[in-house]
Design an enzyme around this catalytic site. Structure first.
Site, PDB file in Angstrom:
ATOM      1  N   LEU A   1       7.016   8.042   7.708  1.00 25.93           N
ATOM      2  CA  LEU A   1       5.794   8.713   7.257  1.00 25.93           C
ATOM      3  C   LEU A   1       4.804   8.896   8.394  1.00 25.93           C
ATOM      4  O   LEU A   1       4.226   9.968   8.558  1.00 25.93           O
ATOM      5  CB  LEU A   1       5.148   7.911   6.134  1.00 25.93           C
ATOM      6  CG  LEU A   1       5.869   7.990   4.799  1.00 25.93           C
ATOM      7  CD1 LEU A   1       5.192   7.068   3.798  1.00 25.93           C
ATOM      8  CD2 LEU A   1       5.876   9.419   4.267  1.00 25.93           C
ATOM      9  N   ALA A   2       4.607   7.839   9.198  1.00 26.29           N
ATOM     10  CA  ALA A   2       3.626   7.944  10.278  1.00 26.29           C
ATOM     11  C   ALA A   2       4.118   8.901  11.366  1.00 26.29           C
ATOM     12  O   ALA A   2       3.400   9.820  11.771  1.00 26.29           O
ATOM     13  CB  ALA A   2       3.339   6.560  10.858  1.00 26.29           C
ATOM     14  N   GLY A   3       5.336   8.706  11.833  1.00 28.59           N
ATOM     15  CA  GLY A   3       5.854   9.510  12.937  1.00 28.59           C
ATOM     16  C   GLY A   3       6.035  10.971  12.570  1.00 28.59           C
ATOM     17  O   GLY A   3       5.684  11.869  13.358  1.00 28.59           O
TER      18      GLY A   3
ATOM     19  N   SER B   1      10.965  -1.943  -7.515  1.00 25.42           N
ATOM     20  CA  SER B   1       9.558  -1.567  -7.354  1.00 25.42           C
ATOM     21  C   SER B   1       8.610  -2.519  -8.057  1.00 25.42           C
ATOM     22  O   SER B   1       8.837  -2.962  -9.177  1.00 25.42           O
ATOM     23  CB  SER B   1       9.331  -0.169  -7.912  1.00 25.42           C
ATOM     24  OG  SER B   1       7.944   0.083  -7.966  1.00 25.42           O
TER      25      SER B   1
ATOM     26  N   GLU C   1       3.427   1.104  10.362  1.00 29.01           N
ATOM     27  CA  GLU C   1       3.753  -0.321  10.297  1.00 29.01           C
ATOM     28  C   GLU C   1       3.923  -0.930  11.691  1.00 29.01           C
ATOM     29  O   GLU C   1       3.823  -2.143  11.859  1.00 29.01           O
ATOM     30  CB  GLU C   1       5.037  -0.535   9.472  1.00 29.01           C
ATOM     31  CG  GLU C   1       5.286  -2.001   9.112  1.00 29.01           C
ATOM     32  CD  GLU C   1       6.585  -2.233   8.340  1.00 29.01           C
ATOM     33  OE1 GLU C   1       7.223  -1.247   7.928  1.00 29.01           O
ATOM     34  OE2 GLU C   1       6.959  -3.404   8.148  1.00 29.01           O
TER      35      GLU C   1
ATOM     36  N   GLY D   1      10.113   7.691  16.358  1.00 28.16           N
ATOM     37  CA  GLY D   1      10.159   7.320  14.946  1.00 28.16           C
ATOM     38  C   GLY D   1       9.733   8.494  14.087  1.00 28.16           C
ATOM     39  O   GLY D   1       8.817   9.245  14.437  1.00 28.16           O
TER      40      GLY D   1
ATOM     41  N   ARG E   1       1.099  -9.567  -4.226  1.00 24.75           N
ATOM     42  CA  ARG E   1       2.462  -9.954  -3.870  1.00 24.75           C
ATOM     43  C   ARG E   1       2.587 -11.379  -3.368  1.00 24.75           C
ATOM     44  O   ARG E   1       3.535 -12.084  -3.701  1.00 24.75           O
ATOM     45  CB  ARG E   1       2.981  -8.996  -2.805  1.00 24.75           C
ATOM     46  CG  ARG E   1       3.133  -7.613  -3.375  1.00 24.75           C
ATOM     47  CD  ARG E   1       3.513  -6.601  -2.339  1.00 24.75           C
ATOM     48  NE  ARG E   1       3.727  -5.327  -3.016  1.00 24.75           N
ATOM     49  CZ  ARG E   1       4.129  -4.226  -2.414  1.00 24.75           C
ATOM     50  NH1 ARG E   1       4.359  -4.227  -1.112  1.00 24.75           N
ATOM     51  NH2 ARG E   1       4.312  -3.119  -3.095  1.00 24.75           N
TER      52      ARG E   1
END
Lengths: 248, 642
Positions: free
Chosen positions: B52-54, B293, B434, B49, B339
């Site tokens: 952003l994290a990967g 958004s 996530e 992946g 939300r």
């Protein structure tokens, strides 16, 4: 609604390929162009035929994966739009539409409408970054950026790397893509130290990938879904020239 | 309910250091063993992946000197779905002097997550948030600026301070490009071997350790096995189980589901975040939903007609006949309530017949007041690209008529269980972003997903994985052909069913079941029904699926079929988790558990734990391992935004 689609079918890179005619009816004007391909593919699958391969992912106009030439125009007739955000309300009922992949020497066809755009990644790998290893960054407010520079950087940074500029260019040039990245990083104070080297190495990588030269025809910016301005190219050229003068 | 799952041993240790909250990360950093630079070159890590994290993890591990091998299913790592995040990223910089602090960001996040996140993890996230902004700015991420050249911020749902940094409506894109470019540099230096258009189809576990992955080259169809000293999954969430969601079409659960089948516990699968501001469904052809958004709720006012069945155009409905229901019900936060609160309020007015637009599944998000106050230019500079996007999709001009919005599946807070080190229950398998369950609790606050992905990838994982790798290099692995053979068999099986229904068709049906019975509100009857429908649908899938083409070439139908097969298994676990949790919590609204005025009622006495599930076989009762949560710094209270 109904459309007559003439779609480029090509098994793989070695296959010659050709246009195949399909009629698709029962469409709604609220559908996106990719949803039309979805409908066609469901019908092809039901009939035991292979669906049309096409690249897509976010379907929100930002990932840059989608992109086909529709009646001769990259991403189709609506300005500043990706194919996933192009809706059928911009077409006439019964219209015949030709759908082809990006065509450029540096983008070999993989299958049907899917092309290999890896060359764009290799241009970025050659210098499209600011060298800032994790953990060494100063406080964000230590580097003020004048708002006009920030705005120019942002406008150029909006490039989604879809490759429409290449597909539209009569020379198959990637200059708008490369210039967008060089401008984004080059107008920021953080990007200044590497500016000349970045410009030179990215342009060299672009040439090595087989993209054509830029002759300022402006077709690229006309089809760009994000409206990247043509003057970014002038900025990149000045950076390349400046680097040459400095080293010469 | 005893037949649907088996009670297992509780999870007693999460490896968070036993020191005061504020010192835990510092202590862990100090106790984590270091790997000397010469040894790092001999250690290899697989990162699956490139969101952003990967991307941030791969770039940082490569900078540290590890050999990194990175995989993504897209044609370029830059296309990962983090790129579509619009709104912003939180950081406790307190540049505004409005009372923000690390502790306040921590407090808001624990409370916003409805007290189902770990205090230790969330505090660390708040601490690291400030460094993320520094890192991104150094990389050239073009955040919005004030005229003086300093960074601008705005406020976001669920917060009363202005701590959200943004790049117009394209914050995710710009942050991802920053991380991708850092990766690109390492690819060029030969420290990352990048494999685009390659999908992970299984995890290789040898002697109890994660030692590699089995992948399929999506262009050639070739299946191959790659081994390493550790594996990092950064493969995002599983919201696409619902078919219609704001996720990219290709987002899937296969990597984490295969790891789950190999022994990794899966935590809180029923916690799905429903986002209140999406463009409503326009017809049965719909392939995905588009988020608008949340930042729009800063200036837009949400309303519906007071009278049910009022079909007049909005301009003809006088002020007195409009119900600004969020402002009415939640005066302190108004349109900026979190939300889950906003989504439920929207659903309840629509259920009461007061929704607008086709099918009555929509409410107005009106910018008339903002246009008057800020002028068209002012609104355009803040939200121009979002307005253009809305007009493109709906054909309506939001400068003239109010937008219509409705909630949609957006983000999953469940995921593979990890400890404080982001280490799963399989040694050597780390899970970030996530794909893990850890930081958001039962509900994610706006602008905190980007924060978690980057905190995990840039700062947390590179420290904690070192402690594991300090024991490496691990012995060479012997024969790993077993996992690869299983993958090849499965592909052959998908291709050979030769039925009459497409994978897409099954996916649509599964999504409808999940949305109906395990969506914004759930009850026991519905969940039990879903638990009958899903296994039946799975059985039908394996007898009526049709996948045209072969496995030895680019075959998007085959890719889709493999992903749907996994969603069909995961969906059952989601419903089972929702069934056993007889409380309302965050995005999980259990109809049997509500207050007199219809608000969610949490049950801390019974459910203050993470539900971590162990796989025992398809259709077999899974084993429930409970991790007790303790709240020593933020006292659980009924969340109130009124």
């Amino acid at each position: 609604m109904k459309l007559v689609l003439k779609i480029w079918r090509q098994k793989d890179a070695a296959d010659r390929g050709g246009l195949v005619r399909y009629e698709v009816d029962g469409l709604s004007p609220d559908m996106s162009f990719l949803e039309v391909l979805d409908v066609l593919n469901e019908r092809l699958t039901a009939a035991g035929d292979e669906p049309v391969a096409f690249d897509h992912d976010c379907r929100e106009g930002i990932c840059g994966a989608c992109g086909v030439v529709i009646d001769g125009t990259a991403h189709g007739p609506q300005a500043a739009t990706t194919t996933c955000q192009l809706h059928l309300r911009h077409f006439a009922d019964g219209q015949t539409v030709t759908v082809e992949p990006w065509r450029a020497r540096a983008f070999p066809v993989v299958k049907d409408l899917v092309v290999d755009r890896g060359a764009l990644d290799r241009i970025i790998e050659a210098g499209g970054y600011i060298t800032a290893p994790t953990g060494s960054a100063p406080d964000a407010h230590a580097t003020p950026v004048p708002k006009p520079a920030a705005d120019v950087a942002f406008e150029a940074a909006a490039c989604i790397g879809c490759g429409a500029c290449v597909a539209a260019c009569p020379n198959g040039s990637a200059m708008l893509f490369t210039a967008a990245k060089a401008t984004h990083l080059g107008v920021l104070p953080q990007g200044e130290p590497e500016r000349p080297a970045r410009a030179v190495s990215m342009v060299a990588a672009q040439d090595a990938e087989g993209f054509g030269g830029c002759t300022n025809s402006g077709e690229c910016t006309a089809v760009c879904p994000k409206g990247i301005p043509l003057d970014t190219i002038g900025r990149l050229n000045r950076d390349v020239l400046g680097a040459a003068l400095r080293s010469g | 309910m005893s037949t649907v799952f088996v009670e297992g041993t509780p999870i007693s240790d999460t490896r968070a250091p036993d020191v005061p909250l504020e010192q835990r990360w510092e202590r862990r950093r100090f106790t984590a063993r270091l790997v000397n630079p010469a040894n790092r070159r001999r250690l290899s890590v697989i990162v699956v992946g490139t969101g952003l994290a990967g991307a941030s993890a791969a770039a940082t591990l490569a900078e540290l000197g590890y050999q990194v091998r990175s995989f993504c299913y897209q044609d370029s790592p830059r296309r990962a779905h983090s790129i579509a995040a619009q709104g912003g990223i939180n950081a406790a910089k307190n540049y505004r002097g409005d009372g923000d602090s690390v502790h306040r960001l921590f407090y808001d996040t624990v409370k916003g997550g409805d007290f189902r996140a770990r205090e230790s993890n969330v505090h660390r996230l708040a601490e690291l948030s400030v460094r993320i902004i520094d890192q991104a700015v150094a990389q050239g991420v073009p955040f919005a600026r004030e005229y003086g050249g300093l960074l601008d911020t705005r406020s976001f749902g669920g917060a009363q301070v202005s701590r959200t940094f943004y790049a117009r409506g394209q914050t995710g894109q710009q942050l991802l490009l920053g991380a991708y470019q850092a990766m690109a540099r390492q690819i060029h230096l030969g420290r990352i071997a990048m494999h685009p258009r390659t999908e992970m189809l299984d995890l290789v576990v040898v002697d109890g350790r994660a030692r590699g992955v089995v992948v399929r080259n999506l262009v050639t169809g070739e299946v191959s096995t790659h081994v390493a000293d550790a594996v990092v999954l950064a493969t995002g969430g599983y919201g696409n189980a619902f078919h219609l969601s704001t996720n990219a079409k290709g987002c899937n659960a296969t990597a984490i589901w295969r790891a789950h089948r190999r022994g990794a516990l899966f935590a809180n699968p029923c916690f799905t975040q429903i986002h209140p501001t999406c463009i409503p469904v326009s017809g049965g052809h719909q392939s995905k939903l588009t988020l608008m958004s949340e930042s729009l709720r800063n200036d837009g006012r949400v309303w519906v007609p007071v009278a049910a069945g009022d079909t007049r155009p909005p301009s003809q409905i006088p002020e007195a006949e409009r119900d600004y229901f969020l402002e009415r019900r939640y005066p302190a936060f108004g349109n900026l309530v979190p939300r889950d609160i906003a989504s439920r309020a929207v659903k309840s007015v629509c259920d009461a017949g007061r929704g607008v637009g086709p099918g009555g599944l929509g409410v107005y998000l009106d910018f008339a007041d903002a246009l008057e106050r800020l002028g068209r230019d002012g609104v355009e500079s803040r939200y121009g690209n979002l307005f253009a996007m809305y007009e493109r999709i709906t054909g309506d001009d939001p400068y003239r008529v109010p937008m219509r919005i409705y909630p949609a599946v957006h983000y999953t807070m469940g995921g593979l269980w990890v400890d404080y080190d982001l280490h799963s229950t399989i040694p050597g398998l780390f899970v970030i972003g996530e794909a893990n369950f850890s930081d958001h609790g039962a509900n994610r606050l706006g602008a905190s997903a980007l924060m978690q992905g980057l905190a995990d990838g840039y700062f947390v994982l590179p420290t904690t994985i070192g402690d594991y790798l300090a024991d490496g290099p691990f012995p060479a692995v012997g024969d790993v052909s077993g996992a690869q053979a299983e993958v090849e068999d499965r592909i052959a099986r998908l291709l050979s069913v030769d039925g009459d229904r497409s994978a897409e068709d099954f996916h649509r049906e599964l999504g409808a079941v999940l949305w109906e019975h395990c969506g914004m509100s759930r009850n026991e009857t519905g969940l039990r029904k879903a638990l009958e429908l899903i296994p039946a649908l799975r059985e039908e899938f394996w007898s009526r699926l049709r996948v045209p083409g072969s496995g030895a070439a680019l075959n998007q139908s085959l890719e889709k079929a493999g992903r749907v097969a996994d969603f069909l298994e995961l969906a059952e676990l989601m419903c089972l988790d929702a069934l056993h949790r007889t409380e309302s919590c965050g995005g999980h609204f259990r109809e049997e558990s509500q207050t007199a005025d219809g608000e969610a009622r949490r049950d801390d006495a019974a459910f203050s734990y993470v539900a971590a599930w162990e796989f025992t076989g398809v259709g077999q009762p899974p084993v429930l391992h409970r991790e007790a949560l303790s709240f020593d710094h933020v006292t659980p209270s009924q969340r109130s935004y009124s």
